[in-house]
Design an enzyme around this catalytic site. Structure first.
Site, PDB file in Angstrom:
ATOM      1  N   ASP A 473       0.782  -0.994   0.062  1.00 23.61           N
ATOM      2  CA  ASP A 473       0.057   0.124   0.157  1.00 23.61           C
ATOM      3  C   ASP A 473       0.789   1.278  -0.057  1.00 23.61           C
ATOM      4  OD1 ASP A 473      -2.300   1.298   0.233  1.00 23.61           O
ATOM      5  OD2 ASP A 473      -3.280   0.270   1.813  1.00 23.61           O
ATOM      6  N   ASP A 543     -10.842   1.926  -3.103  1.00 20.95           N
ATOM      7  CA  ASP A 543     -11.353   1.819  -1.762  1.00 20.95           C
ATOM      8  C   ASP A 543     -12.875   2.131  -1.834  1.00 20.95           C
ATOM      9  OD1 ASP A 543      -9.086   1.397  -0.504  1.00 20.95           O
ATOM     10  OD2 ASP A 543      -8.707   3.307   0.460  1.00 20.95           O
TER      11      ASP A 543
END
Ligand code: GLA
Length: 725
Positions: A473, A543
């Site tokens: 990430d 997301d």
């Protein structure tokens, strides 16, 4: 195929369905001639004589010298009569920046060029290298072009060399420049935001410069490093389209400049804002590569060409076409609040339903119960996970599952042991308050010792545990572009050096663990680009896990990236980002159009929902080959109306899969037919769900009714060729 005509100094490059032509004009400029449909060698000779002469400057005499302003060029230059945006700018020791790049030599070699430290096309048939030399400084530019007979993607890049004895400042170093002639051009860009990535926006191209870019140190949520030009009304299914995609993940720019005789110069590369690279005597700068693509059959074909290019030539070959695990990720199930029991419950239920891999997301390391601390401390928190990672991995193994783990290696929390030991590792100018993003700072990856520390910390975890999957990430943009380790006059190198440092990390870690599947992520799709896909064959797309929103995000992303690159999960409803509730079937249908998985607490599902998961997993396994290697046909655009529909077709057209969603209910609008383009018109197909047998021809000509769906309802069709006996 690359052809060179010695007498006219004409270059003709041809791929599967396109040609690209240029020649050295009588003053020595490398003049652009043609980019578009395939032409022959004699056509190229004719073009040089006719079109070439028409746009050739007249450099004789004092005033006509400025005619260069209209010359279609392969490399724009500064302050010497080309008044459009330059491609490369150098500043010499005496402060002068004017330049004119003239042809010096060329060579044609087999294979590709590998720019140092940068992701690149891994294979290609032939590469043309044309060396240009500046008549005023000692700068040399090698423009290179890689072509392949079986691809419509042309790979471009350059090497800029200081061939002199004193240092130069490189102030702009774009990767490519090309020119298109007058037409009604539309620009398609992919704009967006966090949880709303890559929305196609099509606009007219007025006169002057249109610039799309990122200044965020990442390719960005806000604008993807991709542009397409659509000619004279081209659309999804027909017309000429050109794609320009950067194989780069840092700050970038693409400009399209329409001049006053309606020629269009399009170029792009590393963003030149604040860029200044010192080139010592004899030193070279390698630009990132750009992948140009031509289609005469609309955006659909352009996307299929890019999908093939990325799968076959960019992604790590060991993973590009190998079956991806169906994962269950605990992020939306638990966020930071988990313990052994909660994870074991998810693992146990997931195993029963056929899910392959459990991915433990953020919160397993250091002190990390919120996003305020812990980044940098890649040591398991045994207070939270009794028995450490081993206990979780053993649980997975005992249930026949594999284990994946989340990291955010490029970051540091000010509240972390790493920061307490090495505050200087964070990007921050001494004596100033840095810009925080999600309470965290970026590590200064321009420094080798910082990279070494990250490589060691991450590798230790990967070495000591049985891990088959890593989610990497990157949850903020870069700011405070400054490194204490660079000289005062070297800060213009910082942003690109950061990216080179990140690529170095990716390369060292992914090559040391070749069996691990690395998934990229950056707050969802902040870094969804071909540069990342070179190391990470799939990326967490967004997301936003709402199925209706995902139809749009995945649709936009598919313009230049293959479906297998998109990680797509079924999540819980009401959805955590939008509050919307849609059926489990619709969530499954949308998540099946990518590398699929689950992002919810499987143990809390009803028995009926669990059975749906089981069925979805079984069904997905039947189409995973299509996701990995099929051709995508976008049948309904969710941005244009009330429905979304995509079809995947095997290369031999014997098998297909269709998924569609009614994204909003508009009364009496949802009964029209869905025409199915992309099957073989001479074949007969069976639709498993309805039992019908029907010809590819009638499916394309008339289609099937888009079933009477209620809002947010979906359908899937599995289609197989009926073989003639
Ligand atoms: C980012 C990712 C999410 C999740 C969180 C964890 O937002 O995109 O999927 O991993 O970080 O903090």
């Amino acid at each position: 195929m690359i052809y060179y005509d010695e007498s006219g100094k004409i270059f003709l490059l041809s791929g599967k369905n396109y040609s690209y032509a240029m020649f050295v004009n009588k003053y020595g400029f490398l003049q652009h001639l043609h980019y578009g449909s395939k032409i022959s060698e004699s056509d190229a000779v004719w073009l040089a004589g006719r079109i070439g002469k028409a746009y050739q400057p007249d450099c004789e005499g004092n005033n006509t010298d400025l005619d260069i302003d209209n010359m279609p060029s392969e490399c724009g230059f500064a302050y010497r009569g080309d008044f459009r945006e330059p491609t490369v700018v150098t500043e010499r020791a005496d402060g002068a920046s004017m330049s004119r790049y003239l042809y010096a030599s060329h060579k044609i070699s087999e294979g590709v060029f590998e720019p140092s430290g940068l992701p690149h096309a891994r294979r290609g048939d032939k590469t043309l290298y044309v060396t240009l030399r500046d008549g005023f400084s000692d700068t040399e530019i090698v423009l290179y072009y890689t072509v392949s007979d079986d691809s419509d993607v042309l790979v471009r890049g350059s090497v800029i060399k200081n061939a002199g004895k004193t240092a130069l400042k490189l102030k702009k170093a774009f990767s490519f420049c090309t020119e298109l002639f007058a037409a009604d051009w539309k620009l398609l860009k992919l704009e967006g935001n966090w949880v709303a990535e890559r929305s196609p926006e099509i606009t007219d191209l007025g006169h002057g410069v249109t610039k799309i870019q990122s200044l965020r140190g990442a390719s960005s949520h806000q604008m993807n490093p991709f542009a397409a030009l659509l000619r004279d009304g081209a659309d999804e299914f027909s017309g000429e389209c050109y794609g320009f995609q950067l194989i780069y993940s840092g700050s970038w720019a693409i400009t399209a400049e329409r001049n006053n005789i309606n020629q269009l110069r399009i170029q792009g590369g590393v963003n030149d804002f604040g860029f200044c690279w010192k080139l010592g005597a004899g030193e070279s700068f390698h630009t990132p590569q750009a992948a140009l693509c031509y289609s005469s059959e609309g955006m659909g074909k352009l996307s299929r060409e890019y999908a093939d290019f990325i799968r076959e030539r960019i992604m790590p070959p060991a993973h590009a076409f190998s079956t991806r695990p169906i994962v269950v990720n605990n992020w939306e199930a638990t966020y930071f609040d988990f313990n052994n029991e909660k994870l074991f419950a998810i693992i146990d239920e997931s195993a029963k339903l056929g899910i392959d891999t459990f991915v433990l997301d953020d919160g397993w390391f250091g002190v990390r119960d919120s996003d305020r601390s812990g980044l940098g401390d890649w040591v398991v928190n045994e207070k939270k996970l009794k028995g450490g990672l081993k206990a979780v991995i053993d649980r997975c193994k005992s249930k026949g599952m594999k284990f994946g783990l989340w990291f955010e290696p490029e970051m540091i929390s000010p509240d972390s042991d790493l920061y307490r030991a090495h505050p200087d590792y964070a990007i921050c100018k001494k004596g100033t308050t840095p810009v925080y993003g999600r309470n965290q700072l970026c590590l200064d990856l321009t420094r080798k010792e910082v990279r070494d520390c990250v490589v060691e910390a991450v590798s230790k975890v990967l070495r000591e545990n049985e891990i088959s999957y890593v989610k990497w990430d990157y949850n903020r943009d870069l700011a405070d572009m400054y490194s204490e380790s660079l000289p005062a006059d070297g800060m213009g190198e910082f942003t690109h050096r950061y990216m080179l440092g990140a690529y170095d990390l990716f390369e060292r870690i992914t090559s040391a663990f070749p069996n691990i599947l690395f998934e990229g992520c950056a707050g969802g799709g902040r870094r969804f680009d071909a540069g990342m896909l070179y190391y990470f064959p799939q990326i967490w797309t967004s997301d936003n896990t709402d199925a209706v929103e995902r139809t749009r995000i995945q649709y936009g992303t598919s313009y230049c990236y293959p479906l297998s690159a998109m990680s797509c999960h079924v999540s819980v409803c009401p959805n955590h980002q939008t509050g919307r509730t849609v059926s489990f079937d619709t969530r499954g249908a949308v998540a099946s159009l990518g590398s699929t998985g689950y992002e919810l607490d499987i143990s809390k599902l009803s028995e009926q929902e669990k059975q749906k998961v089981k069925k979805q997993v079984e069904d997905y396994k039947k189409i995973s080959d299509l996701v990995l290697s099929g051709d995508l046909y976008r049948l309904c655009d969710p941005f244009a109306g009330d429905r979304f529909c995509e079809m995947l077709v095997s290369k031999d057209k014997s098998k297909a899969y269709i998924a569609g969603v009614l994204t909003s209910y508009l009364p009496r609008r949802n009964s029209s037919h869905l025409r199915i383009y992309g099957l073989d018109e001479n074949k007969t197909y069976k639709i498993t769900e309805t039992g019908e047998c029907v010809s590819g021809k009638v499916l394309a000509a008339a289609g099937i009714p888009f079933r009477e769906l209620r809002e947010y309802e979906s359908f899937v069709y599995h289609i197989e060729e009926v073989k003639k006996k």
